[in-house]
Motif scaffolding. Structure first.
Motif, mmCIF file in Angstrom:
data_model
loop_
_atom_site.group_PDB
_atom_site.id
_atom_site.type_symbol
_atom_site.label_atom_id
_atom_site.label_comp_id
_atom_site.label_asym_id
_atom_site.label_seq_id
_atom_site.Cartn_x
_atom_site.Cartn_y
_atom_site.Cartn_z
ATOM 1 N N ASP A 1 -9.406 7.500 3.441
ATOM 2 C CA ASP A 1 -9.110 6.664 2.276
ATOM 3 C C ASP A 1 -9.239 7.504 1.023
ATOM 4 O O ASP A 1 -10.178 8.276 0.877
ATOM 5 C CB ASP A 1 -10.078 5.481 2.211
ATOM 6 C CG ASP A 1 -9.758 4.465 3.299
ATOM 7 O OD1 ASP A 1 -8.549 4.167 3.460
ATOM 8 O OD2 ASP A 1 -10.695 4.003 3.980
ATOM 9 N N SER B 1 0.824 -1.208 0.000
ATOM 10 C CA SER B 1 0.000 0.000 0.000
ATOM 11 C C SER B 1 0.860 1.259 0.000
ATOM 12 O O SER B 1 2.059 1.201 0.254
ATOM 13 C CB SER B 1 -0.908 0.006 1.234
ATOM 14 O OG SER B 1 -0.117 0.091 2.399
ATOM 15 N N THR C 1 0.757 4.856 1.846
ATOM 16 C CA THR C 1 0.105 5.664 2.876
ATOM 17 C C THR C 1 0.907 6.929 3.119
ATOM 18 O O THR C 1 2.136 6.869 3.171
ATOM 19 C CB THR C 1 0.020 4.882 4.201
ATOM 20 O OG1 THR C 1 -0.527 3.597 3.934
ATOM 21 C CG2 THR C 1 -0.834 5.628 5.219
ATOM 22 N N ASN D 1 -9.886 6.990 -2.686
ATOM 23 C CA ASN D 1 -10.272 5.878 -3.547
ATOM 24 C C ASN D 1 -10.032 6.103 -5.024
ATOM 25 O O ASN D 1 -10.309 5.241 -5.839
ATOM 26 C CB ASN D 1 -11.738 5.512 -3.293
ATOM 27 C CG ASN D 1 -11.908 4.954 -1.884
ATOM 28 O OD1 ASN D 1 -11.094 4.141 -1.441
ATOM 29 N ND2 ASN D 1 -12.917 5.416 -1.167
ATOM 30 N N GLN E 1 -3.003 6.098 -1.125
ATOM 31 C CA GLN E 1 -4.287 5.411 -1.034
ATOM 32 C C GLN E 1 -4.956 5.735 0.293
ATOM 33 O O GLN E 1 -6.146 5.521 0.451
ATOM 34 C CB GLN E 1 -4.059 3.897 -1.112
ATOM 35 C CG GLN E 1 -3.440 3.459 -2.426
ATOM 36 C CD GLN E 1 -3.027 2.007 -2.366
ATOM 37 O OE1 GLN E 1 -2.358 1.582 -1.438
ATOM 38 N NE2 GLN E 1 -3.421 1.247 -3.372
ATOM 39 N N LYS E 2 -4.140 6.214 1.238
ATOM 40 C CA LYS E 2 -4.659 6.482 2.572
ATOM 41 C C LYS E 2 -3.847 7.619 3.164
ATOM 42 O O LYS E 2 -2.634 7.659 2.992
ATOM 43 C CB LYS E 2 -4.492 5.223 3.423
ATOM 44 C CG LYS E 2 -5.323 5.177 4.668
ATOM 45 C CD LYS E 2 -5.390 3.746 5.215
ATOM 46 C CE LYS E 2 -4.125 3.354 5.933
ATOM 47 N NZ LYS E 2 -4.218 2.056 6.603
#
Ligand code: ADP
Ligand code: MG
Lengths: 254, 296
Positions: A223, A37, A39, A225, A206-207
């Motif tokens: 989040d 991910s 972040t 998206n 993404q976050k």
């Protein structure tokens, strides 16, 4: 797709000892960064972002709580946890290629193979032709790129980046943001990216985790998206982008 | 003064740069090109920087010649001091003897051996002190106690401790070299930025590799400064040792010249010592520039 590079933070408290007293910087936070991910962490300066990044990298011991990499407690720095520090940390006595191949050589890879790996990542960050330059001969932006290449050359499971583009001009920043997204896409590395620039955080990740001024609380997590590849201008000025920006700003103001 | 000098050099550089830019091959000004080049070359040489020191030295030599030839005795006694011409003759006579070269050989040999030991031990101790708090606490008190004692004061002890005079002279020379090297190495190691160590650890380096790839390279500029200082005080100590207890060496040569009333050789010896000592210090700075091209 990728199965390594999951970071789990449980009930973490970090702090520094001052004359025997422990001064807590980050108090009782829990966070999860899934493998592969991207972040971002934003927060006012002095809230403990660098402290947190260093702790995930194995440089600071938690006072309480745990930091796990794929289920194993992080006890000391390892090559799996690449860090791009807030300060310049290229070795001044090594050329660009010697800096970049340092990690692979430390892991026991032969010089020729290490050179090959280094060249690949130097090319990836757009520094081909500068292999034999010493850091002092490079601009600030080029040094950052060399540092990113050096971290990536170790094929870390996690890449921790502490305000890597903080001191750059807008154009260089955009260029490096785009190459970072490309690198992330190609390598599947988990990225934890500290910044104080809200737009940068929203555009890249993404976050977004917003840390608060006191005790580094992480109650606000947003989040993002929007699918990749993103168009920076379009996304940031779309309705969705503007709402996210406002939410982050509000969270920062608390 | 300094700034006005450098200003004028800059202007000359600019001037010649413009001149070089203006002259295209086959342009009409070709004939005067050579003369113009010579003119610019002459302009570039800083004549004053040659002429003034030359005049200064000549005046000094003349004063020396006058004072010694007239055997002036006013506070200082010049009656026994050789004239510059005598010194030149002594020099000419000395360089054809094997004794002279043997003495130089012995001094250089002692310096090299003592300096090699001093460097290895000094760097090791300095790194140990900078890298480990315990070792610092073990070593530092010795340094604090021994460092203020000048190497000459060690002569009697050295003669008692070591089996031969030769070893005691090398020991004294070693003492001259080692302290500046330890202290400067220690200082360099202490200054290593924590971030560089962290970066190396995050790239997978263990503690030993951090030492050899980060800590020591970072301290190299400081270490070379310590070595240059150590070389200077090694010569100081060597001459003390040679004059007091030596049987060979350039220091002995100088002292013997006094005792044998070959006064010209005193000055030949002194000048030789000056030259040898600056060559050895200069070669360390030369090595430094070769070793650390990455530093400023
Ligand atoms: N080595 C240290 N020793 C003591 N306090 C520190 C140290 N490093 C940082 N701090 C303190 O921890 C707090 C958080 O610092 P930092 O993590 O660098 O913040 P940020 O990166 O969010 O700007 C600050 O108040 C800072 O003064
Ligand atoms: Mg910070």
């Amino acid at each position: 797709m990728s199965s390594v590079g999951h970071i789990e933070i449980q009930g973490l408290t970090l702090g520094f000892k001052n004359f025997g007293m422990v001064n807590a910087i980050v108090e009782n936070i829990s966070l999860s960064f899934s493998a592969g991910s991207f972040t971002s962490i934003i927060g006012p300066s002095g809230c403990g972002k660098s402290t947190l990044i260093n702790a995930i990298g194995g440089h600071y011991k938690p006072i309480t709580g745990h930091i796990l990499l794929d289920g194993c407690e992080i006890k000391q720095p390892t090559a799996d946890l690449g860090i791009v520090f807030q300060q310049h940390t290229l070795f001044p006595w090594k050329t660009v290629i010697e800096n970049v191949r340092f990690g692979p050589i430390q892991r026991g890879i032969g010089k020729n193979d290490a050179n090959e790996i280094a060249s690949k990542y130097i090319e990836m960050v757009g520094l081909s032709g500068y292999e034999d330059y010493y850091p002092k001969m490079l601009s600030g932006g080029m040094q950052h790129r060399a540092e990113i290449a050096r971290s990536l050359a170790n094929k870390p499971a996690v890449l921790l980046m502490d305000e890597p583009f903080g001191a750059l001009d807008a154009q260089m920043r955009t260029t490096l943001q785009d190459s970072l997204i490309k690198i992330w896409d190609e390598t599947n590395v988990t990225i934890i990216f500290v910044t104080h620039d809200v737009e940068e955080a929203i555009y890249l990740s993404q976050k977004v985790v917003v840390m608060s001024r006191n005790g580094g609380k992480t109650n606000n997590i947003f989040d993002i998206n929007e699918p990749f590849p993103r168009n920076k201008g379009e996304f940031l000025f779309s309705n969705n982008g503007r709402i996210l920006k406002e939410k982050c700003m509000d969270a920062l103001a608390i | 003064m300094g700034s006005s000098l450098s200003d004028s050099t800059n202007r000359e550089d600019l001037h010649s740069a413009i001149a070089a830019f203006d002259t295209k091959p086959g342009s009409p000004g070709k004939k005067s090109d050579g003369r113009e080049k010579i003119r610019l070359f002459l302009m570039r040489i800083n004549w004053l920087a040659f002429v003034i020191p030359l005049l200064s030295i000549t005046a000094g030599l003349a004063a020396w010649q006058f004072l010694t030839e007239s055997q002036t005795q006013f506070i200082l006694d010049f009656s026994n001091i050789p004239t510059p011409v005598n010194v030149f003759h002594s020099f000419r006579d000395a360089v054809v003897t094997t004794v002279f070269w043997r003495d130089i050989y012995w001094s250089m040999y002692r310096i090299l051996v003592a300096f090699a030991f001093g460097s290895v031990l000094g760097v090791t101790a300095g790194v140990a002190m900078g890298y480990s708090n315990i070792l610092k606490l073990v070593i530092a008190p010795y340094i604090e106690i021994l460092r203020p004692i000048p190497a000459i004061a060690w002569v009697p002890m050295a003669i008692l401790i070591w089996p031969t005079t030769e070893e005691s002279i090398i020991f004294i020379t070693f003492l001259g070299a080692v302290f500046p090297i330890v202290l400067n190495t220690w200082d360099g190691v202490r200054r290593v930025p924590n971030e560089l160590v962290k970066a190396a650890r995050s790239l997978g380096a263990n503690r030993v590799n951090v030492l050899f790839h980060v800590v020591i390279p970072y301290a190299v500029p400081n270490i070379t400064v310590g070595m240059a200082l150590g070389m200077g005080s090694a010569w100081f100590a060597l001459l003390a040792g040679e004059m007091i207890s030596g049987r060979f060496g350039i220091g002995y040569f100088t002292w013997e010249a006094y005792q044998l009333i070959q006064y010209g050789n005193i000055i030949v010896g002194m000048l030789c010592i000056g030259v040898l000592s600056s060559i050895s210090t200069g070669s360390i700075y030369y090595l430094k520039n070769k070793l650390v091209p990455w530093a400023e």
